[in-house]
Design a protein around this motif. Structure first.
Motif, PDB file in Angstrom:
ATOM      1  N   ILE A  79      45.592  64.057  48.587  1.00  0.00           N
ATOM      2  CA  ILE A  79      44.636  64.249  47.731  1.00  0.00           C
ATOM      3  C   ILE A  79      44.461  62.372  47.064  1.00  0.00           C
ATOM      4  CG2 ILE A  79      44.750  64.317  44.985  1.00  0.00           C
ATOM      5  CD1 ILE A  79      46.510  67.638  45.650  1.00  0.00           C
ATOM      6  N   VAL A  80      45.633  61.854  47.522  1.00  0.00           N
ATOM      7  CA  VAL A  80      45.466  60.453  46.767  1.00  0.00           C
ATOM      8  C   VAL A  80      44.714  59.958  47.801  1.00  0.00           C
ATOM      9  CG1 VAL A  80      46.772  58.773  46.818  1.00  0.00           C
ATOM     10  CG2 VAL A  80      47.813  60.136  45.638  1.00  0.00           C
ATOM     11  N   LEU A  81      44.922  59.843  49.493  1.00  0.00           N
ATOM     12  CA  LEU A  81      43.043  59.849  50.035  1.00  0.00           C
ATOM     13  C   LEU A  81      41.955  60.150  50.008  1.00  0.00           C
ATOM     14  CD1 LEU A  81      44.066  58.239  52.953  1.00  0.00           C
ATOM     15  CD2 LEU A  81      43.562  60.387  53.940  1.00  0.00           C
ATOM     16  N   GLU A  82      41.727  61.796  49.722  1.00  0.00           N
ATOM     17  CA  GLU A  82      40.583  62.229  49.075  1.00  0.00           C
ATOM     18  C   GLU A  82      39.552  61.630  48.075  1.00  0.00           C
ATOM     19  OE1 GLU A  82      41.101  66.304  50.878  1.00  0.00           O
ATOM     20  OE2 GLU A  82      41.271  66.328  49.058  1.00  0.00           O
ATOM     21  N   HIS A  83      40.854  61.933  46.960  1.00  0.00           N
ATOM     22  CA  HIS A  83      40.074  60.454  45.839  1.00  0.00           C
ATOM     23  C   HIS A  83      40.708  59.366  45.317  1.00  0.00           C
ATOM     24  CE1 HIS A  83      38.984  65.085  45.171  1.00  0.00           C
ATOM     25  NE2 HIS A  83      40.019  64.630  45.689  1.00  0.00           N
ATOM     26  N   LYS A  84      41.070  58.154  46.164  1.00  0.00           N
ATOM     27  CA  LYS A  84      40.998  57.378  46.398  1.00  0.00           C
ATOM     28  C   LYS A  84      40.621  56.140  45.087  1.00  0.00           C
ATOM     29  CE  LYS A  84      43.097  54.673  49.824  1.00  0.00           C
ATOM     30  NZ  LYS A  84      43.783  53.959  50.927  1.00  0.00           N
ATOM     31  N   LYS A  85      39.170  56.944  45.094  1.00  0.00           N
ATOM     32  CA  LYS A  85      38.299  56.563  43.780  1.00  0.00           C
ATOM     33  C   LYS A  85      38.625  56.614  42.987  1.00  0.00           C
ATOM     34  CE  LYS A  85      33.636  56.016  42.876  1.00  0.00           C
ATOM     35  NZ  LYS A  85      32.288  56.824  43.255  1.00  0.00           N
ATOM     36  N   ASN A  86      39.301  57.706  41.904  1.00  0.00           N
ATOM     37  CA  ASN A  86      39.381  57.920  41.304  1.00  0.00           C
ATOM     38  C   ASN A  86      41.315  58.641  40.800  1.00  0.00           C
ATOM     39  OD1 ASN A  86      37.250  60.239  42.216  1.00  0.00           O
ATOM     40  ND2 ASN A  86      37.045  59.990  40.494  1.00  0.00           N
TER      41      ASN A  86
END
Lengths: 168, 464
Positions: A79-86
């Motif tokens: 999840i952190v990888l997928e939404h690094k931007k957020n």
């Protein structure tokens, strides 16, 4: 290329039972706060031991570490990888109080007014030492977003108990 | 033989063997201990006997006898014999009891002590040196108490063995029943599933045991069966319904045209309408054909290596033509260095349809608001995230979004047929991938797609 600046960081409180399903709430937080850098705080309720020995040897980090399965860690990492931007950070906090006053004190420390909680009762605590903080969050946090959590797997019975050995 | 009986029998046989082994050991060690204890008593009594008779000249014989009778209990059938011998030449000086074996006497000469058991009698012999010469003292007795104790122990062990077997039989049968009850439950549940109730699923708990795996396998099979059945059941109904609309429009237009003589502009307008409806019909039929094709196996499709980032760029180019006002933002910041990590084996044409549909939906249902597409690679999988800020899907309708022709209640006004996402779902499943939709009304939708990359396939091949 013009890149839209993200809003300043927001701290979002999310109850957790350390299951992969509970991490869906993190995705709902991202959906509800687009263009915002999020500091996700996963909160679990824990009843403090009632013995002097238990209290003196109580370690919050240790209790949390024991609950983190490899699958959960993988899912969180993804999840952190997928939404690094957020996502800025994903951290864990234990609420060890017993009532709303204690939770309000806890909230003061957390310094947050936003939370994402499951709509229906979707969190199942691993054993009676742990409890669901959803109701505390709902009653005390200013801006609570309720999101549906789809349970992919039924909650398991108590792990490593004698009953579970015989109850096939 | 029933599995339950088989398990119980094996359980009983194994436990009986184990118990027998344990009980035999207990009996053997008890017997050895009783015998050694009795030999010790015999040897003590032999020493006393020797001292009583052979040193009688030095002290009063009567006192010894008195001590022996009063303070030391005589053993059952106790008999003592003293033979004068020549210890140096190892020869007896008188005739010895021939009923005892020769090696018994030889052992006494060599070790100065020997033990023997003959029938129910225990013999102890010892070599005694006295000022009158050398003597062999042989003392024999029967161990009536020891035999009694051993008989008693044997009986207790036999009774315990049979009682244990009865208990083990009852417990084994109960536990076998308990152990097999999930299987019986699965059989019952599977039997209750009919063609008209294919939506039923077996209960699975979060676990790793074989029965949970079996239930999950059944559920997966039921998923596939249900998809096929649903398609068969609904396909004709829905397809006819959807096909009828443009056809009705075309027929209506032709009827109007043929009703009376029209001006050239009117004919032109009617033909334009017919053309539009025919184009819609063509689009619909093509879509249905693709949907039907994906329900067959992947034979017939060209499987090749596809770079997902390139494919997404290609889809974006196509969408830029079809929906010029789209605001799709491709985020390739986290692209891995290794090409294989974002390359997968699959059908390019099908995946293009699947991802194209999802992206088109994201633009369509967000009224061309921003759509972020992010691609990352992690542990053998390509993770694709498509996030829009559109109308979202109502919570209670989320479970139906993969059903062909299903349209969410809040998007009925937006043009569409409802087979974009079901088609994408099937194509992704065909590629051993996963698709998950997280959505909230008026907030947006997050579509997460997980596809195995070439690295994973290479690793799996290595394992094989």
């Amino acid at each position: 290329m013009f890149v839209k600046k993200l809003e300043k960081m927001r701290r979002i409180l999310i109850p957790t039972d350390f299951t992969i399903d509970s991490l869906q709430l993190v995705e709902y937080a991202i959906l509800n706060f687009p263009d915002t850098k999020l500091d996700i705080v996963l909160i679990a309720g824990y009843r403090l031991p009632d013995t002097r020995w238990g209290i003196t040897h109580f370690s919050e980090r240790e209790q949390i570490r024991e609950q983190l399965s490899d699958k959960f860690k993988d899912a969180k990492r993804r999840i952190v990888l997928e939404h690094k931007k957020n996502i800025e950070t994903v951290s864990f906090e234990l609420f060890t109080g017993v009532n709303s006053f204690a939770f309000q004190n806890f909230l003061e420390q957390m310094n947050s007014v936003d939370a994402v909680v499951p709509k229906k009762k979707a969190l199942h605590c691993p054993n009676n030492k742990w409890f669901d903080t959803t109701e505390f969050i709902k009653n005390n946090v200013k801006n609570v977003i309720e999101a549906p959590v789809e349970l992919t797997e039924k909650p398991t019975e108590k792990k490593f108990s004698l009953i579970s050995l015989f109850n096939l | 033989m029933q599995l339950r009986t088989k398990i119980t029998s094996i359980f009983i046989v194994l436990t009986s063997l184990f118990l027998t082994g344990i009980f035999v050991l207990i009996y053997y060690f008890s017997k050895t201990y009783t015998e050694s204890e009795f030999y010790l008593r015999l040897s003590q009594r032999a020493t006393i006997a020797a001292q009583a008779y052979l040193e009688g000249d030095e002290i009063n014989l009567d006192i010894y006898d008195d001590i022996r009778i009063r303070h030391l209990q005589t053993l059952p059938n106790e008999k003592e014999v003293i033979y004068p011998v020549d210890a140096e030449s190892k020869k007896p000086l008188v005739k010895m009891d021939k009923s005892l074996p020769e090696r018994f006497y030889q052992e006494i000469f060599s070790d100065e002590y020997a033990e023997l058991k003959k029938d129910d009698y225990y013999y102890t012999g010892l070599l005694y040196h006295d000022n009158e010469g050398d003597f062999i003292v042989v003392l024999s007795a029967t161990d009536l108490y020891g035999f009694g104790k051993l008989d008693n122990l044997r009986n207790i062990l036999i009774i315990t063995f049979f009682i244990s077997i009865i208990f083990i039989f009852i417990l084994g049968r109960y536990y076998a029943k308990q152990a097999l009850s999930p299987i019986s439950k699965i059989i019952r549940e599977v039997n209750s599933i009919r063609a008209e109730s294919l939506s039923l699923r077996l209960d699975t708990v979060n676990g790793k045991d074989e029965l949970t795996q079996l239930a999950k396998t059944f559920n997966n099979m039921l998923d596939r069966l249900q998809i096929s059945f649903d398609l068969q059941n609904n396909f004709i109904n829905n397809a006819s319904h959807e096909l009828r609309n443009p056809l009705t429009a075309i027929l209506g237009q032709t009827e109007i045209a043929l009703n009376k003589a029209r001006s050239e502009e009117e004919y032109h307008s009617i033909l334009k309408n017919i053309d539009r409806e025919a184009a819609r019909l063509d689009f619909l039929v093509n879509g249905l054909l693709k949907l039907a094709q994906t329900d067959f196996d992947s034979k017939g499709f060209l499987i090749e290596a596809i770079r997902l980032d390139e494919m997404l760029l290609n889809i974006k180019q196509n969408l830029d033509v079809a929906i010029p006002s789209n605001r799709i933002e491709l985020n390739f910041e986290a692209l891995p260095e290794h090409e294989n990590a974002i390359t997968l084996m699959g059908s390019e044409s099908l995946l293009k349809v699947a991802l194209g549909n999802i992206l088109e939906n994201a633009c369509k249902f967000s009224n061309n608001k921003k759509v972020s597409v992010k691609i990352v690679s992690d542990a053998g999988y390509i993770l694709l995230t498509i996030k829009d800020e559109g109308v979202g899907i109502p919570e209670d309708e989320l479970k139906n979004i993969y059903e062909p022709f299903f349209r969410a209640s809040n998007v009925r006004k937006i043009e569409g047929f409802g087979f974009g996402l079901p088609l994408a779902y099937r194509i992704i499943k065909m590629h051993s991938g996963e698709i998950r939709v997280v959505s909230q009304i008026n907030k947006g939708t997050l579509v997460k797609i997980k596809l195995p990359n070439k690295e994973l396939e290479y690793l799996e091949e290595l394992k094989l």
